[in-house]
Design an enzyme around this catalytic site. Structure first.
Site, PDB file in Angstrom:
ATOM      1  N   HIS A 274       0.837  -1.205   0.000  1.00  0.00           N
ATOM      2  CA  HIS A 274       0.000   0.000   0.000  1.00  0.00           C
ATOM      3  C   HIS A 274       0.878   1.265   0.000  1.00  0.00           C
ATOM      4  O   HIS A 274       0.727   2.136  -0.861  1.00  0.00           O
ATOM      5  CB  HIS A 274      -0.913  -0.022   1.236  1.00  0.00           C
ATOM      6  CG  HIS A 274      -1.820   1.160   1.356  1.00  0.00           C
ATOM      7  ND1 HIS A 274      -3.140   1.123   0.977  1.00  0.00           N
ATOM      8  CD2 HIS A 274      -1.605   2.424   1.797  1.00  0.00           C
ATOM      9  CE1 HIS A 274      -3.692   2.310   1.184  1.00  0.00           C
ATOM     10  NE2 HIS A 274      -2.769   3.121   1.678  1.00  0.00           N
ATOM     11  N   GLU A 275       1.791   1.334   0.953  1.00  0.00           N
ATOM     12  CA  GLU A 275       2.641   2.536   1.049  1.00  0.00           C
ATOM     13  C   GLU A 275       3.549   2.644  -0.170  1.00  0.00           C
ATOM     14  O   GLU A 275       3.890   3.747  -0.598  1.00  0.00           O
ATOM     15  CB  GLU A 275       3.455   2.536   2.344  1.00  0.00           C
ATOM     16  CG  GLU A 275       2.617   2.535   3.639  1.00  0.00           C
ATOM     17  CD  GLU A 275       1.566   3.636   3.707  1.00  0.00           C
ATOM     18  OE1 GLU A 275       1.797   4.743   3.168  1.00  0.00           O
ATOM     19  OE2 GLU A 275       0.488   3.382   4.300  1.00  0.00           O
ATOM     20  N   HIS A 278       1.782   4.662  -2.736  1.00  0.00           N
ATOM     21  CA  HIS A 278       1.885   6.105  -2.453  1.00  0.00           C
ATOM     22  C   HIS A 278       3.283   6.610  -2.824  1.00  0.00           C
ATOM     23  O   HIS A 278       3.443   7.677  -3.418  1.00  0.00           O
ATOM     24  CB  HIS A 278       1.678   6.371  -0.955  1.00  0.00           C
ATOM     25  CG  HIS A 278       0.246   6.311  -0.501  1.00  0.00           C
ATOM     26  ND1 HIS A 278      -0.738   7.099  -1.035  1.00  0.00           N
ATOM     27  CD2 HIS A 278      -0.357   5.571   0.484  1.00  0.00           C
ATOM     28  CE1 HIS A 278      -1.898   6.850  -0.408  1.00  0.00           C
ATOM     29  NE2 HIS A 278      -1.687   5.922   0.509  1.00  0.00           N
ATOM     30  N   GLU A 304      -4.702   7.999  -2.883  1.00  0.00           N
ATOM     31  CA  GLU A 304      -5.129   6.704  -2.354  1.00  0.00           C
ATOM     32  C   GLU A 304      -5.386   5.706  -3.487  1.00  0.00           C
ATOM     33  O   GLU A 304      -5.224   4.500  -3.301  1.00  0.00           O
ATOM     34  CB  GLU A 304      -6.380   6.905  -1.480  1.00  0.00           C
ATOM     35  CG  GLU A 304      -6.761   5.725  -0.604  1.00  0.00           C
ATOM     36  CD  GLU A 304      -5.781   5.402   0.522  1.00  0.00           C
ATOM     37  OE1 GLU A 304      -4.804   6.163   0.698  1.00  0.00           O
ATOM     38  OE2 GLU A 304      -5.973   4.396   1.203  1.00  0.00           O
TER      39      GLU A 304
HETATM   40 ZN    ZN Z   1      -3.119   5.225   1.954  1.00  0.00          ZN
END
Ligand code: ZN
Length: 510
Positions: A274-275, A278, A304
């Site tokens: 997830h990170e 980003h 996101e």
């Molecule tokens: Zn996030």
């Protein structure tokens, strides 16, 4: 000053503002990762001084005077009017600078500092109330914070709903009514899908996820995945923190964190991926915007979308694990020796309504967001009293997820956002899921053998596509413009619903 010099002067002010904000980010990063516990008050003083300097810089009258002098109309609504002589990146720069200047100078310094103080207290009071599972210990402080947030909303001004200017902080140029429209389609579709999953006879085994997974091996595995996804360790780092995050300390310094649980494998790996999403976004901003206020996500929802696309559409896909599962199994033979790929894939995608948002699966996650969006809108519009919030929360939980929280920790006290004055943030999580599915739909049309590539652990073509279509544009386009450019249409909940129905229909057999 000539027109050009004036523009250069604005760029210089912005550049210094960015340097201050990156400096503050270093202090935040250190606070969450390595800072000794007792240093918290030293750090609060340092951050408070820096945030004062930043506020002064971004509201200095010279910005407004210079913008006006080059013909930018700050009074025009909703978008500041910019002379046609400015095009492309310069035009976007002026639009964002005017937006930021306008927002920040409408809020009196008194409200800014009072909110900083009350939310610092609020986070502590919230943590205590959460520990005691007692909302009444937090309700007084929450009322104070919400009153200040309403002040912010009225200082900024709105035409339709007091929630509009709050949402605009995180999702620029989007209105509450736009979110409502998209979410109503989503709500209906998700409820139908969840009913089908509940009606399925399929039993998904998740027990093996809670076996023992040594942390060192989890870290090694995570780094390997990050490298093949294209995260550049010469321009970033992976560290540990209680709440995973990504932070940008400069155009060549984008750091991510994760957390490990030796008894629950998914926490670290999906948090890391997830990170990474980003991080790849921030690292992919084009050269032309680096060091300026355009070096930012188009919106939090778009930001996101990049993390969810990596975490869910790629990281929880069957092809992804057909490549990585043999390696994972070799690392953890005692815990995974008797689990085949199919059972693993189903386990990590298991759908089941649960109380806690951050632990929710891909289907029920968005229902948690719909609940929060509805309630915070009512709180800001004063259609719901703070004291009635826990009952309203529980009623919505029952309605949307069919569950009744046993206490406030399982319910209304679980998230930190409201204690930090962050009202208008929650919708961006679901907007992220929606944008992710819609972008992915275009991506797989452009890269027809995507399954094959992921299945061989090759991500370069996909990363190039993301960089070219999304990352490099940073904040040059608004979220709405970007979505239309990439997918040819406005945000449409159908893409997420279709993706979920196809994926979970296959797993649950309908
Ligand atoms: Zn996030």
């Amino acid at each position: 000053m000539q027109g050009n010099d004036k523009l250069e002067r604005l760029k210089e002010i912005d550049r210094e503002y960015r340097l201050l904000s990156h400096t503050a980010a270093i202090l935040h990063w250190d606070q969450e990762t390595y800072m000794p516990e007792a240093a918290v008050l030293n750090r609060a003083d340092q951050l408070s001084l820096l945030s004062g300097l930043m506020h002064d810089r971004i509201t200095q009258p010279e910005i407004g005077e210079t913008l006006t002098a080059i013909g930018v109309s700050l009074d025009a609504d909703p978008t500041p009017r910019i002379p046609d002589t400015f095009q492309g990146i310069e035009r976007a720069f002026l639009r964002e600078l005017a937006r930021q200047y306008r927002r920040n100078s409408k809020i009196p310094r008194r409200v800014v500092t009072e909110l900083a103080k009350q939310t610092a207290i609020g986070q502590r009071v919230w943590a205590e109330a959460r520990k005691a599972a007692d909302f009444s210990k937090f309700s007084g402080q929450l009322s104070i914070i919400l009153a200040l947030v309403r002040d912010v909303s009225s200082c900024l001004g709105y035409e339709d709903h007091p929630y509009d200017p709050l949402l605009d902080e995180f999702e620029p140029w989007m209105k509450t009514a736009d979110v409502e429209e998209v979410f109503s389609g989503l709500r209906q579709g998700l409820k139908q899908l969840l009913d089908k999953i509940r009606g399925s006879r399929k039993k998904v085994d998740t027990d093996f996820l809670n076996r023992k997974y040594g942390i060192d091996k989890q870290r090694t595995f995570g780094i390997k995945v990050l490298e093949s996804l294209g995260y550049d360790f010469t321009r970033g780092r992976l560290d540990e923190s209680a709440h995973p995050f990504t932070t940008t300390l400069g155009s060549s310094d984008v750091r991510i964190t994760t957390r490990y649980d030796s008894r629950y494998f998914p926490t670290a790996i999906f948090g890391t991926i997830h990170e990474c999403g980003h991080g790849l976004y921030e690292l992919g901003f084009g050269k032309a915007v680096q060091g300026t206020l355009l070096a930012d996500g188009a919106s939090l929802g778009i930001h996101e979308s990049q993390s969810r696309l990596m975490e869910n559409l790629i990281g929880r896909s069957y092809p992804f694990w057909s490549h990585y599962y043999p390696q994972l199994k070799a690392l953890f033979p005692e815990s995974l020796g008797d689990v085949d790929l199919r059972r693993f894939y189903e386990g990590i995608n298991h759908v089941s309504p649960s109380f806690i948002r951050v632990e929710a699966d891909e289907v029920t996650y968005n229902l948690h967001i719909l609940l929060r969006f509805g309630l915070e809108k009512q709180l800001i519009g004063e259609d719901l009293a703070v004291n009635d919030l826990p009952a309203a929360w529980n009623a919505q939980m029952k309605e949307l997820l069919g569950l009744e929280p046993r206490n406030d920790t399982q319910g209304v006290l679980q998230d930190i956002h409201w204690s930090g004055g962050m009202v208008g943030y929650f919708p961006t999580y679901s907007l992220g899921n929606l944008y992710a599915a819609q972008f992915f739909n275009t991506l797989i049309r452009d890269i027809p053998d995507w399954r094959n590539q992921i299945g061989r652990g090759r991500f370069q073509t996909i990363l190039n596509w993301l960089r070219e279509n999304i990352h490099k544009h940073a904040r040059i386009y608004s979220a709405r413009e970007l979505c239309a450019r990439v997918t040819g249409e406005p945000l449409n909940p159908r893409y997420l619903l279709d993706y979920l129905a196809e994926k979970f229909g296959e797993i649950y057999g309908f």
